[in-house]
Scaffold this motif. Structure first.
Motif, short mmCIF file in Angstrom:
data_model
loop_
_atom_site.label_atom_id
_atom_site.label_comp_id
_atom_site.label_asym_id
_atom_site.label_seq_id
_atom_site.Cartn_x
_atom_site.Cartn_y
_atom_site.Cartn_z
N THR A 21 0.83 -1.20 0.00
CA THR A 21 0.00 0.00 0.00
C THR A 21 0.86 1.25 0.00
O THR A 21 1.86 1.33 0.70
CB THR A 21 -0.94 0.02 1.22
N GLN B 154 0.58 5.64 -0.04
CA GLN B 154 -0.23 6.85 0.09
C GLN B 154 0.50 8.04 -0.51
O GLN B 154 1.61 8.37 -0.08
CB GLN B 154 -0.57 7.14 1.56
N THR C 46 0.81 11.87 -0.79
CA THR C 46 0.41 13.01 0.03
C THR C 46 0.60 14.35 -0.65
O THR C 46 0.13 15.38 -0.15
CB THR C 46 1.21 13.02 1.35
N SER D 128 -8.49 4.59 -2.04
CA SER D 128 -9.24 5.71 -1.46
C SER D 128 -8.62 7.03 -1.86
O SER D 128 -7.49 7.10 -2.37
CB SER D 128 -9.29 5.59 0.07
N THR E 78 -13.01 11.52 3.00
CA THR E 78 -12.37 10.33 2.44
C THR E 78 -13.40 9.47 1.72
O THR E 78 -14.44 9.13 2.30
CB THR E 78 -11.68 9.50 3.53
N ASN F 125 -4.11 12.83 -0.34
CA ASN F 125 -4.03 11.49 0.26
C ASN F 125 -4.62 10.39 -0.62
O ASN F 125 -5.56 9.68 -0.23
CB ASN F 125 -4.70 11.50 1.63
N VAL G 151 -4.57 6.85 -2.09
CA VAL G 151 -4.03 5.58 -1.62
C VAL G 151 -4.17 4.52 -2.72
O VAL G 151 -5.28 4.27 -3.21
CB VAL G 151 -4.73 5.10 -0.34
#
Length: 232
Positions: free
Chosen positions: A46, A48, A50, A128, A177, A201, A203
């Motif tokens: 995973t 993310q 930013t 997400s 989110t 953010n 993901v």
């Protein structure tokens, strides 16, 4: 993490190889197919995004950019990169006019767009994203469309609508989110053709086949090589 993507690249090369009709080439193709088919038993790497850099974005500043790179993911506008074709990268805590979550994020104003993919064209899943309205001057809820392109040629799409709650540096939560469904897997790129949004953010996950799948496919692969040498 990169194993599945390497196998898929080999799978594509085998498909377009002029010796595809050779029986051992077919078996090698089957071996690659076994690895790809076994992604039902995968682990997830995973990641993310930013948008915090590099380079870091100073708080309270904004820059119009035409490309952004983070963790091997390439963000750029749809179409050919040229004058006026891009998006905005905005620093944290800008003012009461802009949404704020304490970190850097990106925005699309009128006519802007966005597409992203891995530099090495790796296959990935979209999990997400955080979305907000564009500014307190345009506080209405916004619908953001996502279109995903899969490695097998298929597509998937969805839209998220924000709640219209935005107060800049005030106490309210500007960003929400949103979760993507399981169908957002095996992607090579994603496009956001709409504008008037703020995004942060993001993901994603890169699937990894199980060890058993790799051993099985490797056994078939080496067996075909051995048979091919014996015949020669």
């Amino acid at each position: 993490m990169k194993t599945l993507n390497i196998l898929i690249s080999g799978f594509k090369r085998c498909l377009f190889n002029r010796r595809y009709g050779h029986p051992y080439a077919v078996l090698r193709l089957v071996a690659l197919g076994l690895c790809c088919a076994c992604t039902q038993c995968f682990g997830q790497g995973t990641l993310q995004i930013t948008f915090d850099g590099p380079p870091p974005q100073p708080p309270g500043t904004s820059y119009f950019v035409q490309e952004y790179f983070e963790s091997d993911v390439w963000f750029r506008p749809l179409g050919v990169i040229g004058p006026g074709n891009g998006f905005v990268r905005r620093g944290s805590s800008p003012s009461v006019e802009w949404p704020d979550n304490g970190t850097t994020y990106i925005q699309a104003s009128g006519g802007d767009s966005l597409t992203f993919s891995f530099l090495e064209e790796f296959v990935f899943d979209l999990l997400s994203v955080d979305l907000a309205e564009y500014s307190t001057v345009v506080p209405d809820a916004v619908t953001v469309q996502f279109v995903g392109y899969r490695w097998d040629g298929g597509t998937v799409s969805t839209s998220f609508t924000t709640d219209g709650i935005i107060d800049g540096t005030g106490p309210l939560a500007d960003f929400e989110t949103f979760q993507f469904g399981s169908e957002w897997s095996g992607l090579t790129r994603v496009e956001i053709p709409t504008f008037g949004w703020s995004l942060d953010n993001l993901v994603v996950a890169v699937p990894e086949p199980s060890a058993g799948a790799l051993l099985l496919a490797g056994g078939v692969w080496f067996w075909t090589l051995r048979r091919h040498r014996e015949k020669r």
